[in-house]
Design an enzyme around this catalytic site. Sequence first.
Site, PDB file in Angstrom:
ATOM      1  N   HIS A  65       0.825  -1.211   0.000  1.00 17.17           N
ATOM      2  CA  HIS A  65       0.000   0.000   0.000  1.00 17.17           C
ATOM      3  C   HIS A  65       0.858   1.260   0.000  1.00 17.17           C
ATOM      4  O   HIS A  65       0.396   2.313   0.423  1.00 17.17           O
ATOM      5  CB  HIS A  65      -0.924   0.007   1.222  1.00 17.17           C
ATOM      6  CG  HIS A  65      -1.936  -1.102   1.191  1.00 17.17           C
ATOM      7  ND1 HIS A  65      -2.148  -1.954   2.245  1.00 17.17           N
ATOM      8  CD2 HIS A  65      -2.760  -1.519   0.210  1.00 17.17           C
ATOM      9  CE1 HIS A  65      -3.082  -2.837   1.916  1.00 17.17           C
ATOM     10  NE2 HIS A  65      -3.473  -2.598   0.691  1.00 17.17           N
ATOM     11  N   HIS A  66       2.096   1.144  -0.469  1.00 17.52           N
ATOM     12  CA  HIS A  66       2.936   2.356  -0.447  1.00 17.52           C
ATOM     13  C   HIS A  66       2.426   3.392  -1.442  1.00 17.52           C
ATOM     14  O   HIS A  66       2.760   4.566  -1.339  1.00 17.52           O
ATOM     15  CB  HIS A  66       4.409   2.009  -0.725  1.00 17.52           C
ATOM     16  CG  HIS A  66       4.690   1.637  -2.144  1.00 17.52           C
ATOM     17  ND1 HIS A  66       4.245   0.457  -2.699  1.00 17.52           N
ATOM     18  CD2 HIS A  66       5.342   2.289  -3.135  1.00 17.52           C
ATOM     19  CE1 HIS A  66       4.625   0.417  -3.971  1.00 17.52           C
ATOM     20  NE2 HIS A  66       5.294   1.506  -4.249  1.00 17.52           N
ATOM     21  N   LYS A  71      -2.881  -2.576  -7.739  1.00 15.22           N
ATOM     22  CA  LYS A  71      -3.168  -2.908  -9.144  1.00 15.22           C
ATOM     23  C   LYS A  71      -2.647  -4.296  -9.460  1.00 15.22           C
ATOM     24  O   LYS A  71      -1.549  -4.663  -9.044  1.00 15.22           O
ATOM     25  CB  LYS A  71      -2.442  -1.876 -10.028  1.00 15.22           C
ATOM     26  CG  LYS A  71      -2.768  -1.970 -11.485  1.00 15.22           C
ATOM     27  CD  LYS A  71      -4.016  -1.198 -11.842  1.00 15.22           C
ATOM     28  CE  LYS A  71      -4.501  -1.466 -13.246  1.00 15.22           C
ATOM     29  NZ  LYS A  71      -5.254  -2.741 -13.374  1.00 15.22           N
ATOM     30  N   LYS A  95       7.085  -4.607 -10.292  1.00 10.17           N
ATOM     31  CA  LYS A  95       6.864  -4.286 -11.697  1.00 10.17           C
ATOM     32  C   LYS A  95       6.432  -2.817 -11.842  1.00 10.17           C
ATOM     33  O   LYS A  95       6.977  -2.067 -12.641  1.00 10.17           O
ATOM     34  CB  LYS A  95       5.745  -5.204 -12.201  1.00 10.17           C
ATOM     35  CG  LYS A  95       5.560  -5.254 -13.666  1.00 10.17           C
ATOM     36  CD  LYS A  95       4.377  -6.141 -14.060  1.00 10.17           C
ATOM     37  CE  LYS A  95       4.544  -7.594 -13.733  1.00 10.17           C
ATOM     38  NZ  LYS A  95       3.534  -8.455 -14.418  1.00 10.17           N
ATOM     39  N   LYS A 107      -2.955  -8.949  -6.747  1.00 11.76           N
ATOM     40  CA  LYS A 107      -3.320  -9.998  -7.710  1.00 11.76           C
ATOM     41  C   LYS A 107      -4.548 -10.712  -7.179  1.00 11.76           C
ATOM     42  O   LYS A 107      -4.768 -10.788  -5.967  1.00 11.76           O
ATOM     43  CB  LYS A 107      -2.169 -10.999  -7.848  1.00 11.76           C
ATOM     44  CG  LYS A 107      -2.203 -11.783  -9.126  1.00 11.76           C
ATOM     45  CD  LYS A 107      -1.792 -10.893 -10.286  1.00 11.76           C
ATOM     46  CE  LYS A 107      -1.406 -11.601 -11.523  1.00 11.76           C
ATOM     47  NZ  LYS A 107      -0.556 -10.756 -12.373  1.00 11.76           N
ATOM     48  N   SER A 363      -2.418  -0.215 -18.678  1.00 11.71           N
ATOM     49  CA  SER A 363      -3.536  -0.160 -17.727  1.00 11.71           C
ATOM     50  C   SER A 363      -3.539   1.194 -17.012  1.00 11.71           C
ATOM     51  O   SER A 363      -4.592   1.778 -16.744  1.00 11.71           O
ATOM     52  CB  SER A 363      -3.392  -1.250 -16.665  1.00 11.71           C
ATOM     53  OG  SER A 363      -3.960  -2.453 -17.107  1.00 11.71           O
TER      54      SER A 363
END
Length: 472
Positions: A65-66, A71, A95, A107, A363
């Site tokens: 949550h930095h 995503k 990534k 994920k 995205s």
Amino acid sequence: MASQIEYKFFEAVEKSFDKAAKFTNLDPGVLEQIKQCNSVYRMFFPVKIGDKIEVIKAYRVQHSHHKSPCKGGIRFSLSVNLDEVMALAALMTYKCAIVNVPFGGAKGGITIDPKKYTPYELEKITRRYTSELIKKNFIGPGIDVPAPDYGTGEREMAWILDTYMSMRPGEVDAMGCVTGKPVSQGGVRGRKEATGLGVFYGIREVCNMEDIMTKLNLQTGIEGKTVVVQGLGNVGYHAAKFFREGGAKVIALAEFEGAITHPEGLNEEEVFQHRKKTGSILDFPGATNIVKSTEALELQCDILIPAALENVINGENAPRIKAQIIGEAANGPLTPDADEIFIKRGILVVPDMYLNAGGVTVSYFEWLKNLSHVRYGRMEKRFTENMNSHILGQIEDLTGKKVSAKEKQFIMHGADEVDLVYSGLEETMTAATREIMDCWNKNPEIPDMRTAAYVVAISKVGTAYSELGIFP
Ligand code: GLU
């Protein structure tokens, strides 16, 4: 020869992380916080399939949550389990950091074989999964934004969007709750091919680096290089397409039922159509069959692109791989043992968390489009064309020379959405390659490109945490 050790996927990611962590000067506590999966949601829910009730197992993991939102894709596969989802969520954090996409990693997955269900049943499962995420506040444009992954695509993303919008009426940015949507449902042009195109841009940049190519005994550039692609799904298909269009020869394509090879190169679209018609990649006219699909990985080639699932190259088959460059289009296709073998053999492994970041990069562009409620290029396309036309007219008047109609069209063209998406992706992949290579060059102790990529990623996440003031 190393014996084959069975790694849990998350353990393998942790191993790569630890290998890189010592090259950063981050506090051990910060490193520990970065490494952990922050939130793990495992769910069971019932869905009526035919006249039976099936209990479906599913997950969503938010690794970091930095940055907000989190995503990452959602996969539908029987092999989905907690370990895998945790590992893939962690890879998403690194990534995003590498390609400067301001998201935390996440994920999701549903443990089903999507081929066993009708579209109607899959829709029911996807919608129910989405409402479970909504109930626990695990989805939203500022919270956590899913996307396609193995076994899912635009269709599933549209179902997720519709479920979210119907449960959150009036939320003005609701479109940004999921990416990889059809263009008619708020998707962005270029998202579908983005991962494959990013793989191509990344490998092309590496192949343009003279020092690297000299070490590998290869010519600079993509032109004429031989490529083997494993997996003809969305990523593999598009990677093969862009390599072929870029002047490389795709000498083999592999799927789970077998592989085919042709020394002059294969056309991915023709192979795709053949497979659609006959149900198998084998017996493609003019090509040679390889009945045992995994043997295709061991063919003589310059570039090997595993674009299917994890752990396909391990301590057992790594000594037999003959490629000089391995581009990880899939997530986690190599085990840590394979990495060690390739370091010793001087084979360049271009790591997943950087090489397949094209999907999440585009995205990000889609999410920005959704938040700004306007298509890319809409405001400036015509203005640019008018301006270019005016400049060209002036040059023609001043020089007395006329530009050909074809050249005129090229010069005047104002950027469409897809032009901007491709150029944003090209810039992102190129810059990321250079950043990783710079880090590697500055510290020759770093054993491989994967470790260099982790060092870059961990340092960025560590800095973000520190700047949040969590670790004063
Ligand atoms: N599933 C893709 C990945 O593993 C895309 C993720 C996204 O677009 O959020 O990178």
